[in-house]
Design an enzyme around this catalytic site. Sequence first.
Site, PDB file in Angstrom:
ATOM      1  N   ASP A 150       0.833  -1.205   0.000  1.00 10.96           N
ATOM      2  CA  ASP A 150       0.000   0.000   0.000  1.00 10.96           C
ATOM      3  C   ASP A 150       0.868   1.256   0.000  1.00 10.96           C
ATOM      4  O   ASP A 150       0.569   2.242  -0.677  1.00 10.96           O
ATOM      5  CB  ASP A 150      -0.913   0.011   1.225  1.00 10.96           C
ATOM      6  CG  ASP A 150      -1.786  -1.219   1.320  1.00 10.96           C
ATOM      7  OD1 ASP A 150      -2.191  -1.734   0.262  1.00 10.96           O
ATOM      8  OD2 ASP A 150      -2.046  -1.682   2.445  1.00 10.96           O
TER       9      ASP A 150
ATOM     10  N   HIS B 263      -5.243  -3.541   5.489  1.00  9.86           N
ATOM     11  CA  HIS B 263      -4.608  -3.904   4.220  1.00  9.86           C
ATOM     12  C   HIS B 263      -5.625  -4.449   3.219  1.00  9.86           C
ATOM     13  O   HIS B 263      -5.344  -5.397   2.487  1.00  9.86           O
ATOM     14  CB  HIS B 263      -3.497  -4.927   4.477  1.00  9.86           C
ATOM     15  CG  HIS B 263      -2.692  -5.291   3.267  1.00  9.86           C
ATOM     16  ND1 HIS B 263      -2.063  -4.360   2.465  1.00  9.86           N
ATOM     17  CD2 HIS B 263      -2.417  -6.511   2.713  1.00  9.86           C
ATOM     18  CE1 HIS B 263      -1.424  -4.985   1.486  1.00  9.86           C
ATOM     19  NE2 HIS B 263      -1.634  -6.283   1.603  1.00  9.86           N
TER      20      HIS B 263
END
Length: 334
Positions: free
Chosen positions: A167, A194
């Site tokens: 990310d 996530h």
Amino acid sequence: MLSRAAVRALSGQSRLFSTTAARNTKVAVLGAGGGIGQPLSLLLKNDPLVTSLSLYDIRGAPGVAADVSHVDTASEVQGYAADKLDEALEGVEVVVIPAGVPRKVRLVVTNASIVRDLASAIGRVSPTAHILVISNPVNSTVPIVASTLAKAGVYNPARVFGVTTLDVVRAARFSAGITGVHPNDTPITVVGGHSGATIVPLLSQSTYGKAIKGETYEKLVYRIQFGGDEVVKAKDGAGSATLSMAYAGAKFTNALLRGLNGEKGVVTPTFVESPLFKDQGIDFFSSSVELGPNGVETIHPIGPLSAEEEKLLAACLPELKKNIEKGKAFVESS
């Protein structure tokens, strides 16, 4: 013949990783034969802080190990077959887990069982190892690892990490594409979890990111949150983000190794047991964490948020709480 520029590029590949004074560090990859595991193993073979690489999978790991072992770096490589898990874990200091299936209908159930069983073996053979969880869904698999180790009486919250680095990598790369600067100049802290809406990029805390507004901002946030879908579509459903995930996994592993080696100021987001939102029943959260000889040294607060980020965080928290509770419930019922 290779040009001089090409030779310099090849010889400089080790600069992918930051280094400190080396010490003997044995790293295991559980799931080394898979789409993430194979490139991850190659990247870790190229990390000068890895002195020994232990590769395990239910199939293919000895072949991957033989292949990777030919790379001309100093680390030793050994591959282990399905019935040699305990041997693969002996003496390891860091265990990276990319094992599991990608983006399947029964992803949670399938990967939950795999991760639980691997965590149980780690707790039995190498209870002091630092565990880096890549297997999705990270919001649930990290609590599964923690709960499994707690059942065995060997859980140390400073040594269990969910790898959310992809990310962070995506946020830097996508932001750089908009602002026209190098990704190194656009580091973006990403907090929360996530997956999807639990991913909260803090663009307002970035020199260049805070200038991104309006529809461009909204599209960027969506792309960071759902970048995996972009890869699946481009691969016509035949695969997911394996190469970029391997890169991110190797990058976080290197950061942890630097911290374990005593390097100061190694700070990166990671999904760990955290006090930041425990008062809301959320035991795990990704935020900037300083890594050191003990693993987790300091969990930093998320800092000031923009109005848009406050909304993103408000959407993140209830979904993240459900994901965490699902992981805990799986262990309690198994």
